[in-house]
Design a protein around this motif. Structure first.
Motif, PDB file in Angstrom:
ATOM      1  N   ASP A   1     -54.861  23.648   9.900  1.00  0.00           N
ATOM      2  CA  ASP A   1     -55.871  24.363  10.457  1.00  0.00           C
ATOM      3  C   ASP A   1     -56.136  25.722   9.429  1.00  0.00           C
ATOM      4  OD1 ASP A   1     -57.805  26.130  11.538  1.00  0.00           O
ATOM      5  OD2 ASP A   1     -56.957  26.281  13.641  1.00  0.00           O
ATOM      6  N   THR A   2     -57.093  25.516   8.360  1.00  0.00           N
ATOM      7  CA  THR A   2     -57.166  26.891   7.609  1.00  0.00           C
ATOM      8  C   THR A   2     -57.752  27.801   8.034  1.00  0.00           C
ATOM      9  OG1 THR A   2     -59.145  25.707   6.734  1.00  0.00           O
ATOM     10  CG2 THR A   2     -57.165  25.370   5.433  1.00  0.00           C
ATOM     11  N   ASP A   3     -58.560  27.751   9.327  1.00  0.00           N
ATOM     12  CA  ASP A   3     -59.248  29.138   9.631  1.00  0.00           C
ATOM     13  C   ASP A   3     -57.944  29.878  10.171  1.00  0.00           C
ATOM     14  OD1 ASP A   3     -61.869  28.562   9.231  1.00  0.00           O
ATOM     15  OD2 ASP A   3     -62.019  27.491  11.221  1.00  0.00           O
ATOM     16  N   ALA A   4     -56.955  29.223  10.765  1.00  0.00           N
ATOM     17  CA  ALA A   4     -55.803  30.046  11.064  1.00  0.00           C
ATOM     18  C   ALA A   4     -55.088  30.575   9.950  1.00  0.00           C
ATOM     19  CB  ALA A   4     -54.835  29.034  12.072  1.00  0.00           C
ATOM     20  N   VAL A   5     -55.118  29.764   8.756  1.00  0.00           N
ATOM     21  CA  VAL A   5     -54.284  30.262   7.727  1.00  0.00           C
ATOM     22  C   VAL A   5     -55.072  31.458   7.318  1.00  0.00           C
ATOM     23  CG1 VAL A   5     -53.720  29.626   5.295  1.00  0.00           C
ATOM     24  CG2 VAL A   5     -53.259  28.188   7.090  1.00  0.00           C
ATOM     25  N   ALA A   6     -56.126  31.473   7.132  1.00  0.00           N
ATOM     26  CA  ALA A   6     -57.132  32.815   6.758  1.00  0.00           C
ATOM     27  C   ALA A   6     -56.775  34.011   7.612  1.00  0.00           C
ATOM     28  CB  ALA A   6     -58.547  32.391   6.997  1.00  0.00           C
ATOM     29  N   ARG A   7     -56.845  33.660   9.086  1.00  0.00           N
ATOM     30  CA  ARG A   7     -56.320  35.019   9.678  1.00  0.00           C
ATOM     31  C   ARG A   7     -54.814  35.427   9.310  1.00  0.00           C
ATOM     32  NH1 ARG A   7     -58.752  31.478  13.522  1.00  0.00           N
ATOM     33  NH2 ARG A   7     -56.653  31.072  14.435  1.00  0.00           N
ATOM     34  N   ALA A   8     -54.052  34.341   9.004  1.00  0.00           N
ATOM     35  CA  ALA A   8     -52.719  35.004   8.687  1.00  0.00           C
ATOM     36  C   ALA A   8     -52.800  35.638   7.378  1.00  0.00           C
ATOM     37  CB  ALA A   8     -51.748  33.792   8.419  1.00  0.00           C
ATOM     38  N   LEU A   9     -53.487  35.168   6.329  1.00  0.00           N
ATOM     39  CA  LEU A   9     -53.533  35.899   4.945  1.00  0.00           C
ATOM     40  C   LEU A   9     -54.287  37.085   5.160  1.00  0.00           C
ATOM     41  CD1 LEU A   9     -55.026  32.642   3.009  1.00  0.00           C
ATOM     42  CD2 LEU A   9     -52.767  33.887   2.526  1.00  0.00           C
ATOM     43  N   THR A  10     -55.201  37.364   6.177  1.00  0.00           N
ATOM     44  CA  THR A  10     -55.647  38.489   6.206  1.00  0.00           C
ATOM     45  C   THR A  10     -54.970  39.689   6.706  1.00  0.00           C
ATOM     46  OG1 THR A  10     -58.018  37.656   6.535  1.00  0.00           O
ATOM     47  CG2 THR A  10     -57.943  39.659   7.364  1.00  0.00           C
ATOM     48  N   ASN A  11     -53.810  38.971   7.774  1.00  0.00           N
ATOM     49  CA  ASN A  11     -52.812  40.093   8.414  1.00  0.00           C
ATOM     50  C   ASN A  11     -51.900  40.382   7.378  1.00  0.00           C
ATOM     51  OD1 ASN A  11     -52.912  40.394  11.492  1.00  0.00           O
ATOM     52  ND2 ASN A  11     -54.120  38.487  11.267  1.00  0.00           N
ATOM     53  N   LEU A  12     -51.682  39.508   6.287  1.00  0.00           N
ATOM     54  CA  LEU A  12     -50.762  39.869   5.416  1.00  0.00           C
ATOM     55  C   LEU A  12     -51.295  40.926   4.198  1.00  0.00           C
ATOM     56  CD1 LEU A  12     -49.143  36.174   4.719  1.00  0.00           C
ATOM     57  CD2 LEU A  12     -48.175  38.513   5.483  1.00  0.00           C
ATOM     58  N   GLY A  13     -52.766  40.998   4.416  1.00  0.00           N
ATOM     59  CA  GLY A  13     -53.454  42.195   3.668  1.00  0.00           C
ATOM     60  C   GLY A  13     -54.128  41.572   2.497  1.00  0.00           C
ATOM     61  N   TRP A  14     -54.428  40.303   2.169  1.00  0.00           N
ATOM     62  CA  TRP A  14     -55.332  39.687   1.595  1.00  0.00           C
ATOM     63  C   TRP A  14     -56.709  40.000   1.706  1.00  0.00           C
ATOM     64  CZ3 TRP A  14     -53.422  38.527  -3.071  1.00  0.00           C
ATOM     65  CH2 TRP A  14     -51.906  38.075  -3.174  1.00  0.00           C
ATOM     66  N   ARG A  15     -57.523  40.296   0.776  1.00  0.00           N
ATOM     67  CA  ARG A  15     -58.856  40.546   0.913  1.00  0.00           C
ATOM     68  C   ARG A  15     -59.639  39.785  -0.222  1.00  0.00           C
ATOM     69  NH1 ARG A  15     -56.924  42.069   5.138  1.00  0.00           N
ATOM     70  NH2 ARG A  15     -57.572  43.805   6.372  1.00  0.00           N
ATOM     71  N   THR A  16     -61.159  39.455  -0.028  1.00  0.00           N
ATOM     72  CA  THR A  16     -61.704  39.169  -1.251  1.00  0.00           C
ATOM     73  C   THR A  16     -62.150  40.269  -2.051  1.00  0.00           C
ATOM     74  OG1 THR A  16     -63.994  39.451  -0.162  1.00  0.00           O
ATOM     75  CG2 THR A  16     -62.937  37.385   0.337  1.00  0.00           C
ATOM     76  N   SER A  17     -62.623  39.813  -3.197  1.00  0.00           N
ATOM     77  CA  SER A  17     -62.970  40.889  -4.039  1.00  0.00           C
ATOM     78  C   SER A  17     -63.945  41.906  -3.772  1.00  0.00           C
ATOM     79  CB  SER A  17     -63.546  40.312  -5.625  1.00  0.00           C
ATOM     80  OG  SER A  17     -64.783  39.662  -5.344  1.00  0.00           O
ATOM     81  N   ASP A  18     -64.759  41.804  -2.703  1.00  0.00           N
ATOM     82  CA  ASP A  18     -65.631  42.764  -2.233  1.00  0.00           C
ATOM     83  C   ASP A  18     -65.062  43.162  -0.803  1.00  0.00           C
ATOM     84  OD1 ASP A  18     -66.071  40.584  -0.601  1.00  0.00           O
ATOM     85  OD2 ASP A  18     -68.307  40.322  -0.753  1.00  0.00           O
ATOM     86  N   GLY A  19     -63.736  43.110  -0.662  1.00  0.00           N
ATOM     87  CA  GLY A  19     -63.214  43.605   0.658  1.00  0.00           C
ATOM     88  C   GLY A  19     -63.371  42.936   1.957  1.00  0.00           C
ATOM     89  N   ARG A  20     -63.825  41.756   1.939  1.00  0.00           N
ATOM     90  CA  ARG A  20     -64.213  41.008   3.083  1.00  0.00           C
ATOM     91  C   ARG A  20     -62.849  40.412   3.523  1.00  0.00           C
ATOM     92  NH1 ARG A  20     -68.881  37.217   2.308  1.00  0.00           N
ATOM     93  NH2 ARG A  20     -67.816  37.186   0.165  1.00  0.00           N
ATOM     94  N   ARG A  21     -62.723  39.953   4.960  1.00  0.00           N
ATOM     95  CA  ARG A  21     -61.385  39.255   5.467  1.00  0.00           C
ATOM     96  C   ARG A  21     -61.683  37.889   4.808  1.00  0.00           C
ATOM     97  NH1 ARG A  21     -59.747  41.398  10.160  1.00  0.00           N
ATOM     98  NH2 ARG A  21     -59.065  39.278  10.946  1.00  0.00           N
ATOM     99  N   VAL A  22     -60.429  37.091   4.605  1.00  0.00           N
ATOM    100  CA  VAL A  22     -60.440  35.861   4.066  1.00  0.00           C
ATOM    101  C   VAL A  22     -60.848  34.938   5.248  1.00  0.00           C
ATOM    102  CG1 VAL A  22     -58.755  33.975   3.573  1.00  0.00           C
ATOM    103  CG2 VAL A  22     -58.161  36.396   2.793  1.00  0.00           C
TER     104      VAL A  22
END
Length: 428
Positions: free
Chosen positions: A357-378
């Motif tokens: 479930d890559t939507d759940a993975v995206a939320r996890a990555l956001t919680n780990l501090g990752w952001r897109t180059s323009d500062g948006r959530r993964v």
């Protein structure tokens, strides 16, 4: 340089029964622990913290010798002491069975260099490991341990001033913590990269990854050689087609039309792909599959041909070797990079639940501090895009199904779950 006191690793993992005594305690403060022999010493440290009720708020080290500070002892250091360039080797590089392998062997441990909680770990017995064995279990205990920062009190009279009942210790309570999903992650056989990715999420992400994933992350039933051979048939077909001579590529660096057509009938999602399926640029499943083989180090381009790498050539006709190679290569990427952490989370999902479930993975990555180059959530697509090689490799293990690799959520069979689990193991 003095010769190392470390022993060769055991041929097979075992259960080590270890008696742990706090030095100079009166009456003795003891824990008897069953520990997997393949635990790293940093994991043993975590077990000792639980067994003695400490909070891991001070430095620690292990040693073989008279004491952890003796000049003649061989020392195994925590990360801070390593950074300070103290004499010794990182505890993360040493396994328990290198220090304890014969009854009577002694390993020293000290926690809190000020209060000096020095423990002697004495090996009492070596027992067979079975599938229900846990990484760590307390089998007996005597007396409560001194609390943190109590000034090195260790006699019954001294401890009566800081403990309601110095004689009371509850083995059940210790094992309840050791058996928790979080403790099983920290003391389990998993790569430190996975632990580093999941630990920060344990209190922040109430979805499929944590804590439900940790509760389900158990070793699947192993596949036999015939099952691995069937599961690997698509990858082996592609490697065999490349062969010793390689495949000629177009001037633009794509597979030739005849190879695209043939591959489209084999790779996941290929048979149902739209169009003539004779141009790689337009046949996404074939293109993704070829990139996956390169990402995992099985193929390379050289002088206008797609060739097997040395490891690919050595493994493609040996299912067991190819399986191990894939497990060691997943997920691709350097430690602590976005792609690697995304891959680890996807592998953990699939190993635990059989679902990506890559939507759940995206939320996890956001919680780990990752952001897109323009500062948006993964988002889910970005998480999937970073893990295409993982999805392609695991999807290929079920050749009886034409699985769609492009969906944000998909299920995987026994072979996919087994390879995902093995890819998470610390095999060093």
């Amino acid at each position: 340089m003095a010769a190392s006191r470390r022993r060769p690793r055991l041929d097979e993992p075992a259960v080590l029964r270890v008696r742990v005594t706090l030095e100079h305690s009166d009456p003795p403060i003891v824990r008897v622990l069953d520990l997997r022999s393949d635990l790293r010493l940093d994991q043993v440290h975590e077990v000792l913290q639980v067994a003695f009720g400490w909070a891991d708020s001070h430095l620690h080290r292990f040693a073989l010798g008279e004491s952890v500070f003796d000049d003649t002892s061989e020392k195994f250091l925590c990360s801070f002491d390593v950074e300070e360039q103290d004499d010794g080797v990182p505890e993360t590089t040493v396994h328990l069975d290198e220090t304890l392998s014969r009854p009577g062997d002694v390993l020293r441990y000290c926690y809190d260099y000020g209060d000096d909680w020095s423990l002697d770990l004495v090996l009492e017995d070596v027992q067979a490991l079975d599938r229900v064995s846990v990484s760590a279990r307390c089998v007996a205990a005597e007396r409560a341990a001194p609390p943190e920062d109590c000034g090195s009190r260790r006699t019954a009279e001294e401890l009566a001033g800081v403990l309601a009942d110095p004689a009371h210790v509850d083995v059940h309570d210790i094992n309840e913590v050791l058996g928790s999903p979080l403790a099983r992650l920290v003391t389990g056989p998993f790569t430190p990269d996975l632990v580093a990715a999941l630990l920060p999420l344990t209190g922040s992400l109430p979805d499929r990854i944590v804590p439900g994933l940790l509760a389900q992350l158990d070793e699947p039933a192993p596949l036999d050689r015939a099952e691995k051979e069937r599961a690997l048939s698509t990858i082996r077909w592609f490697l065999e087609r490349i062969g010793a001579d390689g495949l000629a590529m177009t001037a633009a660096g794509w597979l030739r039309p005849e190879d695209v057509v043939a591959a489209s009938e084999m790779v996941p999602d290929g048979p149902d792909w739209i169009g003539k399926k004779n141009r790689e640029i337009d046949t996404v499943p074939v293109h993704q599959f070829r990139l996956m083989l390169a990402d995992l180090g099985l193929t390379r381009k050289y002088e206008g041909r797609l060739r097997l790498s040395k490891s690919g050539a050595a493994a493609y006709d040996d299912p067991d070797r190819l399986w191990r190679l894939l497990a060691g290569a997943l997920p691709p990427g350097k430690t602590r990079t976005f792609a690697r952490q995304a891959g680890l989370l996807v592998l953990a999902q699939i190993a635990a639940t059989g679902v990506s479930d890559t939507d759940a993975v995206a939320r996890a990555l956001t919680n780990l501090g990752w952001r897109t180059s323009d500062g948006r959530r993964v988002d889910g697509f970005q998480a999937y895009d970073a893990t295409r090689a993982v999805h392609a490799a695991l999807a290929s293990l079920d050749p009886s199904r034409h699985r769609r690799m492009r969906r944000p959520e998909d299920s995987f069979g026994p072979a996919g779950r087994q390879l995902a689990f093995e890819a998470l193991l610390d095999l060093h």
